[in-house]
Design an enzyme around this catalytic site. Structure first.
Site, PDB file in Angstrom:
ATOM      1  N   SER A 153       0.876  -1.183   0.000  1.00 11.44           N
ATOM      2  CA  SER A 153       0.000   0.000   0.000  1.00 11.44           C
ATOM      3  C   SER A 153       0.903   1.219   0.000  1.00 11.44           C
ATOM      4  O   SER A 153       2.058   1.144   0.456  1.00 11.44           O
ATOM      5  CB  SER A 153      -0.838   0.006   1.284  1.00 11.44           C
ATOM      6  N   TYR A 168      -1.330  -0.898  10.479  1.00  5.26           N
ATOM      7  CA  TYR A 168      -1.471  -1.103   9.030  1.00  5.26           C
ATOM      8  C   TYR A 168      -0.229  -0.578   8.307  1.00  5.26           C
ATOM      9  O   TYR A 168       0.347  -1.255   7.449  1.00  5.26           O
ATOM     10  CB  TYR A 168      -2.730  -0.375   8.544  1.00  5.26           C
ATOM     11  N   LYS A 172       2.429  -2.837   6.028  1.00  6.86           N
ATOM     12  CA  LYS A 172       2.662  -2.657   4.597  1.00  6.86           C
ATOM     13  C   LYS A 172       4.127  -2.294   4.318  1.00  6.86           C
ATOM     14  O   LYS A 172       4.678  -2.699   3.280  1.00  6.86           O
ATOM     15  CB  LYS A 172       1.700  -1.607   4.029  1.00  6.86           C
TER      16      LYS A 172
HETATM   17  P1  NDP Z   1     -11.688  -5.903   1.225  1.00  4.96           P
HETATM   18  O1  NDP Z   1     -11.962  -5.782   2.681  1.00  4.96           O
HETATM   19  O2  NDP Z   1     -12.693  -5.423   0.246  1.00  4.96           O
HETATM   20  O3  NDP Z   1     -11.291  -7.402   0.873  1.00  4.96           O
HETATM   21  C1  NDP Z   1     -10.361  -8.096   1.643  1.00  4.96           C
HETATM   22  C2  NDP Z   1     -10.332  -9.542   1.218  1.00  4.96           C
HETATM   23  O4  NDP Z   1      -9.371 -10.216   2.027  1.00  4.96           O
HETATM   24  C3  NDP Z   1     -11.662 -10.227   1.412  1.00  4.96           C
HETATM   25  O5  NDP Z   1     -11.938 -11.034   0.282  1.00  4.96           O
HETATM   26  C4  NDP Z   1     -11.431 -11.093   2.644  1.00  4.96           C
HETATM   27  O6  NDP Z   1     -12.226 -12.254   2.526  1.00  4.96           O
HETATM   28  C5  NDP Z   1      -9.934 -11.422   2.523  1.00  4.96           C
HETATM   29  N1  NDP Z   1      -9.299 -11.731   3.810  1.00  4.96           N
HETATM   30  C6  NDP Z   1      -9.179 -10.926   4.889  1.00  4.96           C
HETATM   31  N2  NDP Z   1      -8.548 -11.572   5.875  1.00  4.96           N
HETATM   32  C7  NDP Z   1      -8.257 -12.817   5.408  1.00  4.96           C
HETATM   33  C8  NDP Z   1      -7.604 -13.947   5.951  1.00  4.96           C
HETATM   34  N3  NDP Z   1      -7.125 -13.950   7.206  1.00  4.96           N
HETATM   35  N4  NDP Z   1      -7.461 -15.060   5.172  1.00  4.96           N
HETATM   36  C9  NDP Z   1      -7.949 -15.087   3.915  1.00  4.96           C
HETATM   37  N5  NDP Z   1      -8.579 -14.034   3.346  1.00  4.96           N
HETATM   38  C10 NDP Z   1      -8.732 -12.929   4.085  1.00  4.96           C
HETATM   39  O7  NDP Z   1     -10.302  -5.141   0.990  1.00  4.96           O
HETATM   40  P2  NDP Z   1      -9.671  -4.424  -0.288  1.00  4.96           P
HETATM   41  O8  NDP Z   1     -10.070  -5.118  -1.526  1.00  4.96           O
HETATM   42  O9  NDP Z   1      -9.891  -2.986  -0.143  1.00  4.96           O
HETATM   43  O10 NDP Z   1      -8.118  -4.690   0.014  1.00  4.96           O
HETATM   44  C11 NDP Z   1      -7.409  -5.779  -0.534  1.00  4.96           C
HETATM   45  C12 NDP Z   1      -5.940  -5.545  -0.233  1.00  4.96           C
HETATM   46  O11 NDP Z   1      -5.524  -4.300  -0.789  1.00  4.96           O
HETATM   47  C13 NDP Z   1      -5.586  -5.477   1.247  1.00  4.96           C
HETATM   48  O12 NDP Z   1      -4.353  -6.106   1.472  1.00  4.96           O
HETATM   49  C14 NDP Z   1      -5.479  -3.976   1.502  1.00  4.96           C
HETATM   50  O13 NDP Z   1      -4.631  -3.691   2.581  1.00  4.96           O
HETATM   51  C15 NDP Z   1      -4.872  -3.525   0.191  1.00  4.96           C
HETATM   52  N6  NDP Z   1      -5.079  -2.108  -0.092  1.00  4.96           N
HETATM   53  C16 NDP Z   1      -6.343  -1.574  -0.133  1.00  4.96           C
HETATM   54  C17 NDP Z   1      -6.521  -0.240  -0.396  1.00  4.96           C
HETATM   55  C18 NDP Z   1      -7.866   0.393  -0.431  1.00  4.96           C
HETATM   56  O14 NDP Z   1      -7.939   1.640  -0.415  1.00  4.96           O
HETATM   57  N7  NDP Z   1      -8.952  -0.362  -0.497  1.00  4.96           N
HETATM   58  C19 NDP Z   1      -5.367   0.649  -0.616  1.00  4.96           C
HETATM   59  C20 NDP Z   1      -4.088  -0.024  -0.563  1.00  4.96           C
HETATM   60  C21 NDP Z   1      -3.961  -1.354  -0.312  1.00  4.96           C
HETATM   61  P3  NDP Z   1     -12.823 -13.061   3.793  1.00  4.96           P
HETATM   62  O15 NDP Z   1     -13.306 -12.033   4.780  1.00  4.96           O
HETATM   63  O16 NDP Z   1     -13.870 -13.922   3.170  1.00  4.96           O
HETATM   64  O17 NDP Z   1     -11.669 -13.861   4.288  1.00  4.96           O
END
Ligand code: NDP
Length: 261
Positions: A153, A168, A172
């Site tokens: 990120s 966080y 990252k």
């Molecule tokens: P969401 O919350 O929309 O999605 C997160 C996903 O991660 C879900 O599908 C969730 O599925 C899965 N997940 C979370 N914890 C676990 C776990 N322990 N094991 C397996 N799966 C897991 O997040 P985003 O799409 O926004 O973010 C995705 C990535 O991008 C993250 O790493 C985030 O830090 C990074 N990011 C996001 C930004 C943003 O502005 N949105 C900016 C920069 C980076 P489930 O709950 O079913 O397990």
């Protein structure tokens, strides 16, 4: 005719036909949109999450692609090994890993619990390490010159304001340097390891953010808008495909110039 030449040139550079891609956290948000993009580029996509990714699989199949969903928590080493064994049983290969699953907690450090700190570090950093290590072992064993893309990120390089999110940001920053470390360590096997650092992207993670916080972010963003998950797909395909054959240990920042300020 000329169009065909361009298409086959683009396919050589960016096509993923015959590749198996694994996406963690592909049930929603960035992971879902990128999983669809990887499938459209020709890869068979295995999606890992804790609660399932049936909707993503359906969307990929409707678009004529191939995908399946597996359940695993990325912090659970045994569950990750079992999920990867299923990928090998079904697809007999593992060429691309988009190590995307992650969480974010906004809280004042003086009030935060160590349990919250641990859960963020555990999922975002240790979870990506567990997955990268398990996938790396398979790639090395099978002689696959794979590509691992770790989700970092812009928060790994800058400190966001006005919300506090030390856990966080630290997780990252850890992902970015873990990526560089694995890139050097595994270059001998032809495995490439890069990270992707988005700015604010509109997904369930950020859309649920209170409006007053998003209003505070807006003037800080040079483009005065959040990014769309679709605006990350090309970056992931580039890092996954042969076009990035000499790119390893890089952190690709896709943030609308936020970190330049
Ligand atoms: P969401 O919350 O929309 O999605 C997160 C996903 O991660 C879900 O599908 C969730 O599925 C899965 N997940 C979370 N914890 C676990 C776990 N322990 N094991 C397996 N799966 C897991 O997040 P985003 O799409 O926004 O973010 C995705 C990535 O991008 C993250 O790493 C985030 O830090 C990074 N990011 C996001 C930004 C943003 O502005 N949105 C900016 C920069 C980076 P489930 O709950 O079913 O397990």
């Amino acid at each position: 005719m000329q169009g065909d030449i361009y298409m086959s040139y683009l396919e050589t550079l960016f096509g993923l036909k015959g590749k198996t891609a694994l996406v963690t956290g592909g049930g929603r948000g960035i992971g879902q949109v990128v999983a669809i993009g990887l499938a459209k580029a020709g890869a068979e996509v295995a999606i890992i999450s804790r609660t399932g990714a049936d909707e993503t699989v359906k969307l990929i199949e409707q678009a004529g692609g191939r995908a399946y969903s597996l359940l695993a928590d990325v912090t659970d080493e045994k569950a990750v090994d079992a999920a990867l064994a299923s990928v090998i049983a079904r697809s007999d290969s593992l060429d691309i890993v988009f190590n995307n699953a992650g969480i974010c907690i906004h809280e004042d450090t003086l009030k935060a619990t160590i349990a919250d700190w641990r859960s963020v570090l555990d999922i975002n950093l240790t979870g990506e390490y567990i997955m990268a290590r398990a996938a790396g072992r398979i790639m090395i064993e099978k002689g696959i010159r794979g590509s691992i893309i770790n989700m970092a990120s812009m928060s790994g390089s800058i400190v966001n304001i006005p919300q506090w999110q030390a856990s966080y940001n630290a997780s990252k920053a850890g992902v970015i340097h873990m990526t560089r470390s694995l890139a050097v360590e595994w270059a001998q096997y032809g495995i490439r390891v890069n990270s992707l650092s988005p700015g604010y992207i509109a997904t369930p993670m950020s859309v649920d953010t209170p409006q007053e916080l998003k209003d505070a972010w807006m003037p800080l963003m040079p483009f005065h808008r959040m990014g769309k998950p679709e605006e990350l797909v090309g970056a992931v395909i580039y890092l996954a495909a042969d076009s990035s054959g000499y790119t390893s240990g890089s952190d690709l920042i896709v943030d609308g110039a936020y970190v330049c300020q």
